[in-house]
Design an enzyme around this catalytic site. Sequence first.
Site, PDB file in Angstrom:
ATOM      1  N   LYS A 189       0.696  -1.192   0.158  1.00 11.35           N
ATOM      2  CA  LYS A 189       0.122  -0.068  -0.077  1.00 11.35           C
ATOM      3  C   LYS A 189       0.890   1.456  -0.084  1.00 11.35           C
ATOM      4  CE  LYS A 189      -3.628  -2.001   2.619  1.00 11.35           C
ATOM      5  NZ  LYS A 189      -5.063  -1.456   2.331  1.00 11.35           N
ATOM      6  N   ARG A 237     -10.099 -11.529   2.011  1.00 11.49           N
ATOM      7  CA  ARG A 237     -11.115 -12.876   1.108  1.00 11.49           C
ATOM      8  C   ARG A 237     -10.499 -13.892   1.024  1.00 11.49           C
ATOM      9  NH1 ARG A 237     -11.636  -9.230  -4.190  1.00 11.49           N
ATOM     10  NH2 ARG A 237     -11.006  -7.802  -2.036  1.00 11.49           N
TER      11      ARG A 237
HETATM   12  N1  BES Z   1      -8.418  -4.093   4.294  1.00  6.90           N
HETATM   13  C1  BES Z   1      -8.290  -3.127   2.927  1.00  6.90           C
HETATM   14  C2  BES Z   1      -9.563  -2.831   3.263  1.00  6.90           C
HETATM   15  C3  BES Z   1      -9.662  -1.436   3.916  1.00  6.90           C
HETATM   16  C4  BES Z   1      -9.163  -0.025   3.081  1.00  6.90           C
HETATM   17  C5  BES Z   1     -10.035  -1.698   4.812  1.00  6.90           C
HETATM   18  C6  BES Z   1      -9.713   1.150   3.583  1.00  6.90           C
HETATM   19  C7  BES Z   1     -10.756  -0.232   5.569  1.00  6.90           C
HETATM   20  C8  BES Z   1     -10.242   1.493   5.222  1.00  6.90           C
HETATM   21  C9  BES Z   1      -8.229  -4.455   2.096  1.00  6.90           C
HETATM   22  O1  BES Z   1      -7.327  -5.404   2.584  1.00  6.90           O
HETATM   23  C10 BES Z   1      -8.007  -3.870   0.696  1.00  6.90           C
HETATM   24  O2  BES Z   1      -6.932  -3.885   0.781  1.00  6.90           O
HETATM   25  N2  BES Z   1      -8.697  -4.605  -0.047  1.00  6.90           N
HETATM   26  C11 BES Z   1      -8.414  -3.870  -1.765  1.00  6.90           C
HETATM   27  C12 BES Z   1      -8.886  -5.139  -2.618  1.00  6.90           C
HETATM   28  C13 BES Z   1      -8.006  -4.583  -4.022  1.00  6.90           C
HETATM   29  C14 BES Z   1      -6.693  -4.839  -3.775  1.00  6.90           C
HETATM   30  C15 BES Z   1      -8.965  -5.509  -4.797  1.00  6.90           C
HETATM   31  C16 BES Z   1      -8.658  -2.458  -1.775  1.00  6.90           C
HETATM   32  O3  BES Z   1     -10.067  -2.650  -1.052  1.00  6.90           O
HETATM   33  O4  BES Z   1      -7.921  -1.439  -2.321  1.00  6.90           O
HETATM   34 MN    MN Z   2      -5.149  -5.470   1.539  1.00  6.69          MN
END
Ligand code: BES
Ligand code: MN
Length: 509
Positions: free
Chosen positions: A288, A362
Amino acid sequence: MMKIAVNAIPPERAKSDLLAIPAFEDKDLFQKMVNNLKKLAGVYPPQIGAKVFSGKKGQTLLVHSTVHPKQFLLVVGMGKRSDLTQEQLRRMGALATSCARSVRAKTVACLEPDTGQVETPETGVTFPPEEIAQTIVEGALLAAYRYDKYQTQNPEEKFTPTGFALIGSTRSRVPRLIQGAKLAHILCNAVYLVRDLANAPGNEITPDALARHARAAGRGSGVAVTVLNERRIARLGMGGLLGVAQGSACPPRFIIMDYKPRTTTRHVPTIVLVGKGVTFDSGGISIKPSANMAEMKMDMSGAAAVIGTVQAVAKLALPIHLVGLIPATENLPGGRALKPGDILKHLNGMTSEIDNTDAEGRLILADALVYAARYSPDLVIDLATLTGAVVVALGHVATGMLGTAQHAMRQVEEAGLRTYERVWQLPLFEEYERLIKSDVADVKNTGGRWAGAITGALFLKKFTGTYPWVHLDIAGTAITEEATEYTAKGGSGVGVRLLVDLLRHWKNY
Ligand code: BES
Ligand code: MN
Ligand code: ZN
């Protein structure tokens, strides 16, 4: 946590440092309040004569009592009585403790409003005393929460009120008010636990620490807690949980909390709650951006909500069989970390292609959802900070809800209106499914740019088998970016009040 009391003493005998007084706009009710206030304050507040304060929603008036010179009187505008809602009562309780904090009042009392026979827009029913007390005390306790255990300097800045008394309008109402206050106390205790777990830093709440907190929450409330270590997770074949954990030096845990009512002869429904327990989500190899990455210490908010809910349900001795399942791991880019292109084999033998290691939730939930089938559940609900996409869609106001059990989702929606932990349903139309088709495995862990909350849920759906299932994407509602009426910045503790309300009212079909 503040001590809670309920009584029905005449308001002029209330010795609290702050006394909150509800004020309805309706002429007769307002006049009654003014007469009362004059007695309590010993003066006629000029703001009332000048109609600066008229009892409108959102208005407040702070008055110094000349009768009890150390006492503040906080008059809270409640609007028209016929428009009263439970949420407003929650906010009144919250205003009382927030104001107490700012004027450094140690003890708070709050007069029960004269609700009459009002129908609430939320439920269409009148206010029973239990609900009046529950909502006011909820608001008061939730607003009093702060996470400051790591702030070791300037203890005088840590002022917090210590006691809250609800003053009922008649003696005969007190027993029922106490019932509601007790419920609020149990709920808020669980919400505090959820907030503490979410707000705690990632170096404190590792997967193993999360498991220890689950054990502690289960102990004393009659919940059996089992924790599977990495070896047993591997032997079972939870390839998703193992795969995500590979990049971290902290081994994963699979936590099982099992609550059964003590004595019951009749058949009780079995409900399984699944909570995403990523104790820190760096994104892994698909790392990230660093801005706001610290928030990802709260990526175990679903797990925390499950721990808190099971604890509260056990304390309330609800007549259900409730199981909490938590896959717990970090998502870090270590030398053995999961890579894009890798393929994992889940607990049911299905394979998933890793397109993005940041779609880790997931992967671990898939194994837990397969495991849930062992209980032949009447309902499975998962809670997860699953997607940024749900935050884009619904912001921080509503939890995204998707699933296969419309009858259950209707009940979750109603629980959301009662608790104000509102949910909003998104569709699982089959046309979205091609977005997560893989060329090399059974499913791919991302669905591209569009409908991210939906493709995340569709991935999960592939592992749910035959039981009725509801998915709650709490990515927007679990993390508070700006403080609201009774939620400080940080972990909101969302989920406990929603789920306990659902389970208290649950109708098995
Ligand atoms: N934990 C994150 C989602 C999240 C984002 C929670 C902001 C709280 C605040 C999750 O694991 C994630 O990174 N999701 C990705 C999925 C994508 C790579 C398909 C996302 O939402 O960017
Ligand atoms: Mn994630
Ligand atoms: Zn995550």
